[in-house]
Design a protein around this motif. Structure first.
Motif, short mmCIF file in Angstrom:
data_model
loop_
_atom_site.label_atom_id
_atom_site.label_comp_id
_atom_site.label_asym_id
_atom_site.label_seq_id
_atom_site.Cartn_x
_atom_site.Cartn_y
_atom_site.Cartn_z
N ALA A 1 36.41 35.36 35.84
CA ALA A 1 36.18 34.88 37.45
C ALA A 1 36.25 33.36 37.21
CB ALA A 1 34.86 35.27 37.93
N CYS A 2 35.71 32.70 36.10
CA CYS A 2 35.64 31.24 35.92
C CYS A 2 36.90 30.94 35.66
CB CYS A 2 34.87 30.93 34.59
SG CYS A 2 33.02 31.24 34.78
N ALA A 3 37.62 31.68 34.71
CA ALA A 3 39.40 31.41 34.72
C ALA A 3 40.04 31.33 36.03
CB ALA A 3 39.80 32.44 33.74
N ARG A 4 39.66 32.26 36.86
CA ARG A 4 40.46 32.40 38.06
C ARG A 4 40.15 31.29 39.03
NH1 ARG A 4 38.86 37.86 37.90
NH2 ARG A 4 37.33 37.61 39.23
N THR A 5 38.78 30.88 38.82
CA THR A 5 38.56 29.59 39.92
C THR A 5 39.08 28.27 39.40
OG1 THR A 5 36.35 30.59 40.18
CG2 THR A 5 36.39 28.15 40.50
N ALA A 6 39.08 28.27 37.95
CA ALA A 6 39.74 26.93 37.55
C ALA A 6 41.19 26.92 37.73
CB ALA A 6 39.65 27.12 35.97
N ALA A 7 41.98 27.87 37.82
CA ALA A 7 43.34 28.27 38.16
C ALA A 7 43.60 27.87 39.45
CB ALA A 7 43.91 29.47 37.45
N SER B 1 37.12 34.56 42.65
CA SER B 1 38.09 34.12 42.52
C SER B 1 38.41 32.67 42.83
CB SER B 1 39.42 34.77 43.69
OG SER B 1 38.80 33.95 45.04
N GLY B 2 37.31 32.07 43.29
CA GLY B 2 37.20 30.46 43.42
C GLY B 2 37.60 30.13 44.90
N ALA C 1 46.72 33.96 48.44
CA ALA C 1 47.00 32.57 48.13
C ALA C 1 46.43 32.12 46.96
CB ALA C 1 46.37 31.86 49.48
N TYR C 2 45.52 32.59 46.25
CA TYR C 2 44.86 32.17 45.43
C TYR C 2 45.28 33.03 43.90
CZ TYR C 2 42.02 29.97 48.78
OH TYR C 2 41.67 29.47 49.84
N PRO C 3 45.38 32.24 42.81
CA PRO C 3 45.85 33.06 41.61
C PRO C 3 44.83 33.92 40.86
CG PRO C 3 46.19 30.52 41.27
CD PRO C 3 45.31 30.77 42.61
N GLY C 4 45.20 35.10 40.86
CA GLY C 4 44.40 36.22 40.90
C GLY C 4 43.40 36.79 41.70
#
Length: 412
Positions: free
Chosen positions: A297-303, A274-275, A231-234
């Motif tokens: 991981a930071c990018a995945r969380t922001a996405a 993944s955030g 359900a989460y991007p990446g």
């Protein structure tokens, strides 16, 4: 006891006929200095300068005659009506309302406000009001001395917001200023004021809006919590988990249940992966700082935050060192880092902490660190098995130790 208590709201407009009639018959009038200076206040009436509402209510309760209380805006909205109606005073009130200061502020800004959060900031609640500003796109803050625009801006350090500051609404000294949060601390602002705090993403669209204060912007069809990793991007990794830390949706659900993040809280998610947990905490209304040393991981969380339409702040850095410059947390999820990170977190004294371990030895070490630093610790062994319902065969198994800690001074 006062024969009648009339509470009159004042928004700078000429008083209504009902308000003028009540004032003309008043033998006692209570209000701020600018209220008592109104020409409609009878010269013969006893005057009380409002400071403590409770003290004024006791004076009014002992008065024989007709009492009037003047207040800014709508006195039934975060106003004096609740205090006057308190059982200990025994007062029955009649209210002549006016336009609330929040409605006036948004009117001056030319903005809709059914989607706005509204908070009251006192020195004792300032941090929680700031957390609401971190977590939501549009917030109206009713300020007080010592908890005004400058103090809001200082506690929002590192979070860019636009401030619409409305000073002394309805008076000849009314002024509306638009500044960034970085600049608000450089000015001295006059009380009373209302601050509209905006930012953190595009304004939600009003299509389908039906409840005030909320704008569910989650992806269409999303319902429930502890969503699967896909359900989460990446979110899905080659190993089949969503964070690289061996966390399952079941563990995430248990962590959220033990933390109980809520509106006004600040949650640290250390090792955000993944955030997924950070996003779900933000969906509960909490402000979230998602910390990870991995840029991916930071990018995945922001996405993931963008995908679900929630506000959170991503902090790239390695714990425990990066934690030193973060604002005070209420609840913390520790996704990795061992005893040094646990010890650093306990030094900041959040109410609740959760972490997990894959072995008993690791769980004992983490539990000892929590208990030795003033926390009451619970540990559970969680086992979950995902089944393929076509063949009723085992698809995936997860076994993990869940540690949850409550600050000892809050423990029952």
């Amino acid at each position: 006891m006062a024969d009648r208590v009339t509470v009159i709201g004042w928004d700078g407009s000429p008083l209504t006929g009902a308000a003028t009639a009540a004032l003309s018959a008043a033998t006692l009038v209570a209000g701020a200095a600018h209220h008592l200076a109104l020409p409609e206040v009878p010269a013969h009436a006893e005057r009380i300068r409002l400071g403590s509402i409770d003290l004024a209510a006791r004076r009014i309760a002992g008065h024989r005659g007709s009492a009037v209380v003047l207040a800014d805006g709508d006195p039934g909205f975060f106003g004096v009506v609740r205090n006057l109606r308190a059982p200990e005073h025994g007062l029955e009130v009649e209210v002549v309302p006016a336009v609330s200061s929040v409605a006036t502020a948004f009117a001056r800004a030319g903005m809709p406000w059914e989607d706005a959060q509204i908070v009251v900031a006192h020195p004792r609640t300032l941090r929680r009001a700031v957390n609401v500003c971190r977590a939501h796109h549009k917030v109206a803050v009713l300020t007080s001395p010592g908890a005004g625009p400058a103090e809001l801006a200082l506690l929002l350090e590192g979070v860019h917001r636009t401030f619409v500051i409305c000073e002394e609404l309805g008076t000849a000294r009314e002024q509306v200023s638009v500044v960034t949060s970085e600049n608000a601390a450089d000015h001295v602002w006059r009380d009373p004021n209302v601050v509209i705090v905006i930012g953190g993403g595009p304004e939600p669209q009003a299509t389908g809006a039906w409840i005030a204060g909320r704008h569910p912007a989650y992806p269409r069809g999303v319902r429930g919590w502890a969503l699967p990793s896909e359900a989460y991007p990446g979110g899905a990794t080659d190993a089949g988990d969503e964070s690289g830390e061996g966390e399952s949706p079941g563990l995430r659900a248990a962590q959220l249940a033990r933390l109980g993040p809520r509106t006004g809280d600040l949650l640290w998610d250390i090792g955000s992966g993944s955030g997924a947990l950070a996003v779900e905490a933000a969906r509960f209304g909490a402000a979230v700082l998602a910390v990870d040393s991995d840029p991916a991981a930071c990018a995945r969380t922001a996405a993931a935050a963008r995908s679900f339409g929630v506000q959170l702040q991503v902090v790239e850095g390695r714990a425990p060192h990066v934690l030193e410059r973060l604002p005070e947390p209420d609840v913390v999820r520790i996704g990795g880092g061992g005893v040094p990170v646990v010890t650093a977190v306990t030094e900041r004294r959040p109410e609740r902490i959760v972490t997990h371990a894959s072995t008993r030895d690791e769980a004992e070490a983490l539990g000892a660190a929590l208990a030795g630093n003033g926390y009451t610790v619970r540990c559970s062994l969680l086992q979950s098995v995902e089944l393929d319902t076509a063949a009723w065969s085992e698809r995936e198994r997860s076994v993990v130790f869940l540690l949850s800690a409550l600050r000892s001074d809050l423990a029952p």
